[in-house]
Design an enzyme around this catalytic site. Structure first.
Site, PDB file in Angstrom:
ATOM      1  N   ARG A  14      -3.896  16.544 -37.491  1.00  0.00           N
ATOM      2  CA  ARG A  14      -4.869  17.549 -37.610  1.00  0.00           C
ATOM      3  C   ARG A  14      -5.569  17.057 -38.473  1.00  0.00           C
ATOM      4  O   ARG A  14      -7.070  17.902 -38.658  1.00  0.00           O
ATOM      5  CB  ARG A  14      -3.764  18.660 -37.980  1.00  0.00           C
ATOM      6  CG  ARG A  14      -4.585  19.919 -38.242  1.00  0.00           C
ATOM      7  CD  ARG A  14      -4.226  21.534 -38.486  1.00  0.00           C
ATOM      8  NE  ARG A  14      -2.444  21.090 -38.962  1.00  0.00           N
ATOM      9  CZ  ARG A  14      -2.362  20.682 -40.418  1.00  0.00           C
ATOM     10  NH1 ARG A  14      -3.429  20.305 -40.610  1.00  0.00           N
ATOM     11  NH2 ARG A  14      -1.139  21.450 -40.514  1.00  0.00           N
TER      12      ARG A  14
ATOM     13  N   TYR B  42     -23.945  34.101 -27.030  1.00  0.00           N
ATOM     14  CA  TYR B  42     -22.657  33.747 -25.429  1.00  0.00           C
ATOM     15  C   TYR B  42     -21.748  35.245 -26.106  1.00  0.00           C
ATOM     16  O   TYR B  42     -21.762  35.693 -26.964  1.00  0.00           O
ATOM     17  CB  TYR B  42     -22.439  32.557 -25.936  1.00  0.00           C
ATOM     18  CG  TYR B  42     -21.668  32.505 -24.556  1.00  0.00           C
ATOM     19  CD1 TYR B  42     -21.653  32.429 -23.343  1.00  0.00           C
ATOM     20  CD2 TYR B  42     -19.976  32.239 -25.776  1.00  0.00           C
ATOM     21  CE1 TYR B  42     -20.317  32.142 -22.987  1.00  0.00           C
ATOM     22  CE2 TYR B  42     -19.018  32.214 -24.949  1.00  0.00           C
ATOM     23  CZ  TYR B  42     -19.218  32.034 -23.665  1.00  0.00           C
ATOM     24  OH  TYR B  42     -17.560  31.647 -23.011  1.00  0.00           O
TER      25      TYR B  42
ATOM     26  N   ASP C 166     -26.248  27.451 -31.567  1.00  0.00           N
ATOM     27  CA  ASP C 166     -25.677  26.983 -30.251  1.00  0.00           C
ATOM     28  C   ASP C 166     -26.681  26.033 -29.678  1.00  0.00           C
ATOM     29  O   ASP C 166     -27.514  26.603 -29.078  1.00  0.00           O
ATOM     30  CB  ASP C 166     -25.361  28.492 -30.312  1.00  0.00           C
ATOM     31  CG  ASP C 166     -24.259  27.948 -28.515  1.00  0.00           C
ATOM     32  OD1 ASP C 166     -24.403  27.039 -28.065  1.00  0.00           O
ATOM     33  OD2 ASP C 166     -23.181  28.984 -28.625  1.00  0.00           O
TER      34      ASP C 166
ATOM     35  N   LYS D 199     -19.332  22.138 -21.482  1.00  0.00           N
ATOM     36  CA  LYS D 199     -20.359  22.170 -20.499  1.00  0.00           C
ATOM     37  C   LYS D 199     -21.185  20.930 -20.074  1.00  0.00           C
ATOM     38  O   LYS D 199     -20.757  19.955 -19.709  1.00  0.00           O
ATOM     39  CB  LYS D 199     -21.361  22.981 -20.535  1.00  0.00           C
ATOM     40  CG  LYS D 199     -21.126  24.662 -21.544  1.00  0.00           C
ATOM     41  CD  LYS D 199     -20.100  25.649 -20.343  1.00  0.00           C
ATOM     42  CE  LYS D 199     -19.389  26.509 -20.846  1.00  0.00           C
ATOM     43  NZ  LYS D 199     -20.505  27.491 -21.441  1.00  0.00           N
TER      44      LYS D 199
HETATM   45  C1  LIG Z   1     -19.708  28.207 -22.636  1.00  0.00           C
HETATM   46  C2  LIG Z   1     -20.166  29.050 -23.891  1.00  0.00           C
HETATM   47  C3  LIG Z   1     -19.443  29.070 -24.979  1.00  0.00           C
HETATM   48  C4  LIG Z   1     -18.641  29.057 -25.079  1.00  0.00           C
HETATM   49  O1  LIG Z   1     -17.573  27.829 -25.676  1.00  0.00           O
HETATM   50  P1  LIG Z   1     -15.857  28.052 -24.581  1.00  0.00           P
HETATM   51  O2  LIG Z   1     -16.332  25.956 -24.572  1.00  0.00           O
HETATM   52  O3  LIG Z   1     -15.917  28.493 -23.271  1.00  0.00           O
HETATM   53  O4  LIG Z   1     -15.713  28.024 -25.547  1.00  0.00           O
HETATM   54  C5  LIG Z   1     -20.058  29.207 -26.088  1.00  0.00           C
HETATM   55  N1  LIG Z   1     -22.047  28.719 -26.214  1.00  0.00           N
HETATM   56  C6  LIG Z   1     -22.088  28.444 -25.068  1.00  0.00           C
HETATM   57  C7  LIG Z   1     -24.107  28.873 -24.614  1.00  0.00           C
HETATM   58  C8  LIG Z   1     -21.586  28.554 -23.967  1.00  0.00           C
HETATM   59  O5  LIG Z   1     -22.081  28.709 -22.844  1.00  0.00           O
END
Ligand SMILES: *Cc1c(COP(=O)(O)O)cnc(C)c1O
Length: 388
Positions: free
Chosen positions: A52, A104, A176, A201
């Site tokens: 961890r 988000y 983000d 993504k």
């Molecule tokens: C999908 C997404 C998240 C969350 O990510 P996960 O991997 O689904 O937990 C956060 N910010 C944006 C812009 C996203 O598209």
């Protein structure tokens, strides 16, 4: 031989410090499953002690993303939300965060339903309006939280401007960067302190892993975030770390190709009479087009467009053949989503409509199909709506 620091981004994706394993010469990072590591004697503890805290496979991913984002330290988490939630744990009771209003959905949920229970205050603002951002500042504001381009209306926030407001108030700027990735935008070079990713993504890119990343450029902040990563414990597993490393190697070509196709599709959509409106930061009359040009290398591969109403959207979705109809984005296959019933389903209709997320709005994350095939698919699906 030139120094790896001089390499351009696409070369760095392949020829970084993990180009080959120093022990075996293997040209793929080894997956280290061990949860614990032998200590050589009573008083000597090695670099690795427990999985961890630190694991060599996860560490490879963490150092690669740090390099790509031009930061100093990277951290890998079990999901984008785990990365985001852990970063928010940098706040303490009584602190205040200013957040972009079209953040988000999962981040919205964490801030409003979880952080609020621990006495952390928040204000949602339209971050394209710098005056509104300044008005929202309180003496206890500690974090400015940016997501740009935003979801699903692709509004663009000026990262440099927000970071400088944050600095004036001795607050941190979190960005983000999921939609553009470091291939197109590097927030740390624009003044941000912490970059977050859903690596689920574009970074991994193949709809086959859920992962999150965070990067900082300051040792002090790295210590705090590393402590929280180990304390909260939402670390990324080694198989998944390897999948993200594997996906990253083609990040540049994937982004480049998807963006080219997105531009082509955007021009097509703008000319189609059935489409009421197209949202894409690569369109010259996008309200923040100049900011986007200045702070990023391109507009990305996500487009939103509006049809007449829910019925038209429904017809279109039932007619279309190529894109996957699903939540998520940033994959090799194009993904079509319906924000009103997917990402923004928990919003009240009034709130949703007031933000421009209408019943006819669809979002497309452009993949690697031949764009002409996508255009033919769109042409026939849109023409069928015409006949309704
Ligand atoms: C999908 C997404 C998240 C969350 O990510 P996960 O991997 O689904 O937990 C956060 N910010 C944006 C812009 C996203 O598209």
């Amino acid at each position: 031989m030139s120094d790896a620091n001089d390499y351009s981004f696409e070369t760095k994706l392949l020829h970084n410090q993990h180009k080959f394993d120093p022990l075996t010469g293997a040209v793929s990072v080894a997956i280290q499953h061990a949860s614990t590591f032998h200590q050589s004697d009573f008083n000597t503890f090695g670099k690795y002690d427990y999985g961890r805290s630190l694991n060599p496979t996860r560490e490879a991913l963490e150092s690669v993303i740090a390099e790509l984002e031009e930061g100093t330290h990277g951290f890998a988490f079990s999901s984008g939300m785990a990365a985001i939630s852990t970063a928010f744990l940098l706040l303490s009771q009584g602190d205040h965060v200013i957040i972009t209003e079209d953040v988000y959905g999962g981040t919205f949920r964490f801030v409003t339903k979880v952080l609020s229970r621990y006495g952390i205050e928040y204000t949602f603002v339209d971050m394209t309006d710098l005056e509104a951002v300044k008005r929202a500042v309180r003496p206890n504001t500690k974090v400015f939280y940016v997501e740009t381009p935003s979801n699903p209306l692709l509004k663009v926030t000026d990262i440099k401007a927000i970071s400088s407001i944050a600095k004036e108030h001795e607050a941190l700027t979190f960005v983000d960067n999921t939609f553009l990735t470091p291939a197109l935008q590097r927030p740390l070079t624009l003044g941000a302190d912490l970059v977050l990713h859903s690596a689920t993504k574009f970074l991994s890119g193949h709809s086959d892993v859920v992962a999150g990343l965070a990067v900082v450029k300051n040792t002090e902040l790295a210590k705090k975030l590393g402590f929280l990563q180990n304390s909260f414990g939402a670390i990324l597993g080694v198989q998944d770390a390897w999948l993200v490393l594997r996906g990253l190697k083609t990040l540049h070509v994937r982004m480049d190709q998807s963006m080219k196709s997105a531009r082509k599709l955007t021009s097509f959509l703008q000319k189609n009479p059935v489409i009421k409106r197209v949202y894409y930061p690569g369109i010259a009359d996008h309200p923040q087009f100049q900011i986007q040009m200045r702070q990023a290398y391109g507009p990305g591969a996500v487009i939103s467009f509006e049809l007449e109403n829910e019925q038209a959207a429904k017809e279109f979705v039932s007619n279309i053949k190529i894109p996957v109809f699903a939540v998520s984005l940033g994959a090799v296959e194009s993904i079509l989503s319906y924000p009103a019933k997917m990402s923004h389903a928990s919003m009240t209709i009034k709130e949703r409509h007031s933000r421009g997320i209408t019943d006819g709005l669809l979002r497309l994350s452009v993949g690697l199909e031949n764009p002409d095939d996508l255009i033919s698919d769109f042409t026939s699906s849109l023409s069928l709506i015409n006949e309704v």
